[in-house]
Design an enzyme around this catalytic site. Structure first.
Site, PDB file in Angstrom:
ATOM      1  N   ALA A  62       3.268  -7.895  -1.088  1.00 11.05           N
ATOM      2  CA  ALA A  62       2.320  -8.322  -0.055  1.00 11.05           C
ATOM      3  C   ALA A  62       2.422  -9.828   0.167  1.00 11.05           C
ATOM      4  CB  ALA A  62       0.899  -7.947  -0.460  1.00 11.05           C
ATOM      5  N   GLY A 103       4.836  -4.242  -3.514  1.00 12.49           N
ATOM      6  CA  GLY A 103       5.133  -3.484  -2.305  1.00 12.49           C
ATOM      7  C   GLY A 103       6.599  -3.533  -1.929  1.00 12.49           C
ATOM      8  N   GLU A 106       8.095  -0.807  -3.864  1.00 13.89           N
ATOM      9  CA  GLU A 106       7.689   0.470  -3.267  1.00 13.89           C
ATOM     10  C   GLU A 106       8.481   0.757  -1.994  1.00 13.89           C
ATOM     11  OE1 GLU A 106       3.108   1.172  -4.536  1.00 13.89           O
ATOM     12  OE2 GLU A 106       3.475  -0.688  -3.433  1.00 13.89           O
ATOM     13  N   GLU A 126       1.104  -5.307  -9.959  1.00 14.34           N
ATOM     14  CA  GLU A 126      -0.251  -5.275  -9.404  1.00 14.34           C
ATOM     15  C   GLU A 126      -1.350  -5.305 -10.459  1.00 14.34           C
ATOM     16  OE1 GLU A 126       2.375  -3.415  -6.239  1.00 14.34           O
ATOM     17  OE2 GLU A 126       2.276  -3.458  -8.426  1.00 14.34           O
TER      18      GLU A 126
END
Length: 701
Positions: A62, A103, A106, A126
């Site tokens: 992010a 992210g 991911e 995270e």
């Protein structure tokens, strides 16, 4: 598409992410990826797609610049991109270099294949923000590399290197050649083999990746997480998600992940950890010292004093590759200090965290001396001598006469007036306080004390140097004790009052440690040396004769109980054993002092102990903000999180006050002031606290 570049290499579409510094997945980058994928899918001549980043980063996750802004939630979301890629009718290959975190990882997991460069870092960090991976990471990573390793990575937040990731099944290929050329060649092979598009969501987690079987594995893991991460809810939620990945179909596991992610986002623990994350970054921002302020070059350093503190400071510099001239007045002390540094490195090498060659390289950066003239050409000199103004005067007058023009003269004082120290020189603009915390080679905090005449370039240089030596630099103005120690004085005063009213040292320490402090005030005193505080009180309370404080700590020192170094302090200690044992001597001393004061001891709850200690910190912190000694409330929080063992999941004292609500803080303080043995002046709210409480505001706006 300003943050992505699209090109076609024959039949292969290449989409390159370009959002410096680490390809944070902000709104504009997400829009660019979405458009690039759709363009490639619509182009008949494209048979496969390569998604890549820069040499520094595939994607760091992010974009923190968009946290808490509407853009963070605008479509296309990361979930949208993952669905688009995973369901694409053409093979999508992630070409990964540098790092793929959060992210970004991911996103790579959503691709049908992954090709990487050796040395690339793969992780899902995270948990460090009190969260869990929220875009399928807890479901896809176990399917890619097995439950055991995935659980370890997700619960700890620790990344792995590409070489290990390849053996675990994360990467389909590593290339030592040009990454894009290797990825394109891999893509063409996929097309030649039939353009298969395997999806991690369609896999099941191998039972072989769970030692002892599924139920035994998760039972043991749950026990470990519970013991290791007490107070932090995110690690256990991460475990629940990985367990769902093993035991449930993919879509059901995703529902578990989403539910637990939403729960964590609203938790106080996660808000505290996110507050700490952003506060560390804010601490380097000084309103009147812009980022482009010229800095002085720091190519060499000098340290005065080869004791515990001076040796630790020396290690900070040489760890960063900065050579140090280390000064002591006696050969024996100098030899002992250098030997201690070597022993510290040798112990690190024995643990496998350093090679013997690295030990020798660092030791070679130290030049021991007993002559001030040998320091003269250093770019910065840090004194770590006895905490006495007369001693500082001698040192700084000598440095003023010795050091080259432009050298930074830094004092490691923990309480003394930096402006007075600067006045001992003819160059006060070059003088600054650098308060390291013990052990200086371990503790992350560096309190940077800005004198009235400290040059802006000196402050900017020192703050940049703090990063280079891997410290968190926080600016303080000049006052007795600066930020951290001025606040801890009130905390310690209140701890003393608790003893007078009926608490034992172990009860006070136990209450605050269970709440989350690494160490209570009395164990901390024994570790640091109770005589250190005694010396400060002798100076401080002569200057403040009307200030009420408990004499119990002075009585302890009069008995010669200085702490661990004398095997007797607030607790008793056995030779070679740092275990703190309750002391009958201290119990008798406290009983005598209570009788002298006419106090009948009472039972005091853990809740009262915790709030009296914490709100003592909070009120003094508010006073420091009002006086401009601290720039922002979050700076105070970082000082306590990094230097005083304050639980990170609690966010710091000022954040804690905000979570209580400042009107509630004032109400609790009024209740404490009504205690017949209380000092009402102690519990008078600082003007800033009273004002913010009346207005319904917070310290951390």
């Amino acid at each position: 598409m300003t943050q992505t570049h699209y090109r076609q290499d024959g039949d292969i579409a290449v989409i390159t992410m370009d959002n410096p510094p680490v390809n944070g997945l902000g709104f504009d980058l997400r829009v660019g990826i979405d458009a690039g994928i759709r363009r490639a899918l619509a182009e008949p001549t494209v048979t496969a797609i390569v998604l890549t980043g820069t040499a520094r980063a595939f994607s760091g996750g992010a974009d923190i610049r968009e946290f808490n802004s509407p853009k963070a939630f605008a479509e296309p979301s990361l979930h949208d991109l993952i669905g688009l890629i995973e369901d694409a009718p053409k093979p999508v290959i992630a070409a990964v270099a540098g790092l793929a975190l959060g992210g970004g990882n991911e996103l790579a997991l959503a691709c049908h294949y992954r090709v990487g460069l050796p040395g690339t870092q793969i992780g899902l960090p995270e948990v460090n923000l009190g969260l869990l991976p929220g875009a399928g990471g807890t479901q896809r990573l176990p399917r890619a590399i097995g439950a055991a390793k995935a659980l370890d990575m997700i619960v700890t937040g620790n990344p792995i290197r590409a070489e290990e990731a390849l053996t675990l099944g994360y990467f389909d290929s590593l290339t030592d050649a040009d990454l894009l050329a290797g990825a394109a060649a891999f893509a063409r092979k996929v097309v030649a083999d039939g353009s298969k598009r395997p999806r991690l969501r369609d896999r099941t987690v191998s039972p072989d990746s769970m030692p002892g079987g599924v139920d035994a594995f998760f039972a043991a893991a749950r026990d470990h997480v519970d013991k290791t991460y007490r107070g932090y809810p995110a690690p256990m939620k991460c475990l629940e998600c990985v367990e769902a990945a093993v035991k449930k179909p993919f879509d059901e596991g995703m529902k578990v992940e989403r539910s637990l992610f939403d729960e964590l986002v609203e938790s106080v623990s996660s808000k505290a950890l996110r507050h700490a994350f952003f506060s560390e970054r804010a601490a380097s921002k000084i309103p009147d010292v812009p980022d482009d302020t010229p800095q002085r070059p720091i190519r060499s350093a000098a340290v005065i004093g080869a004791g515990t503190m001076g040796g630790g400071i020396t290690m900070n510099f040489i760890n960063a590759g900065i050579p140090v001239v280390l000064l002591e007045m006696k050969q024996e002390a100098l030899d002992r200090g250098v030997a201690t540094i070597r022993r510290n490195y040798e112990n690190t090498a024995k643990k496998g965290r350093m090679t013997q060659e690295e030990v020798e390289q660092r030791m070679a950066l130290i030049k021991p001396t007993m002559t001030y003239a040998d320091l003269s050409q250093a770019d910065i000199v840090v004194e770590a001598v006895f905490e006495d103004m007369a001693v500082k005067k001698t040192v700084f007058e000598t440095l003023d006469a010795t050091m080259k023009p432009g050298a930074i003269l830094a004092s490691n004082t923990s309480t003394l007036d930096v402006d007075k120290i600067a006045a001992f020189t003819k160059r006060p603009q070059d003088v600054i306080g650098t308060h390291f915390f013990s052990p200086a080679n371990v503790m992350r905090l560096l309190e940077v004390v800005r004198g009235a005449k400290t040059g802006k370039d000196v402050l900017a240089t020192t703050m940049a140097l703090s990063k280079k030596i891997k410290k968190i630099g926080v600016v303080s103005g000049v006052c007795d004790g600066f930020i951290g120690n001025r606040m801890i004085e009130q905390y310690s005063r209140q701890a003393g009052f608790l003893l007078e009213e009926g608490c034992s040292p172990q009860q006070v320490d136990g209450a605050i440690e269970r709440w989350g402090f690494a160490m209570g005030p009395f164990r901390m005193g024994d570790l640091a040396g109770n005589d250190v505080g005694w010396l400060i009180r002798k100076r401080r309370y002569v200057e403040k004769p009307d200030l009420r404080y408990s004499k119990t700590a002075d009585l302890l020192c009069e008995l010669g109980r200085y702490g661990q170094k004398t095997s007797a302090g607030w607790y008793d200690y056995k030779a070679g054993d740092r275990t703190a044992y309750p002391s009958p001597v201290v119990e008798a001393m406290l009983a005598t002092e209570r009788a002298r004061l006419g106090i009948t001891p009472r039972k005091i709850s853990d809740e009262e102990i915790v709030n009296r200690l914490l709100l003592a910190l909070v009120n003094e912190g508010a006073q420091l903000l009002d006086e401009g000694i601290a720039l922002r409330a979050s700076d105070i929080d970082i000082i306590y999180l990094s230097g005083y063992g304050f639980a990170r999941f609690r966010g710091g004292p000022m954040f804690y006050a905000d979570t209580l609500g400042l009107p509630k803080v004032v109400e609790i303080m009024k209740g404490f002031a009504a205690n017949p043995h209380a000092d009402p002046a102690f519990w008078t709210p600082a003007p800033l606290l009273a004002r913010l409480a009346a207005e319904g505001k917070r310290f951390n706006a």
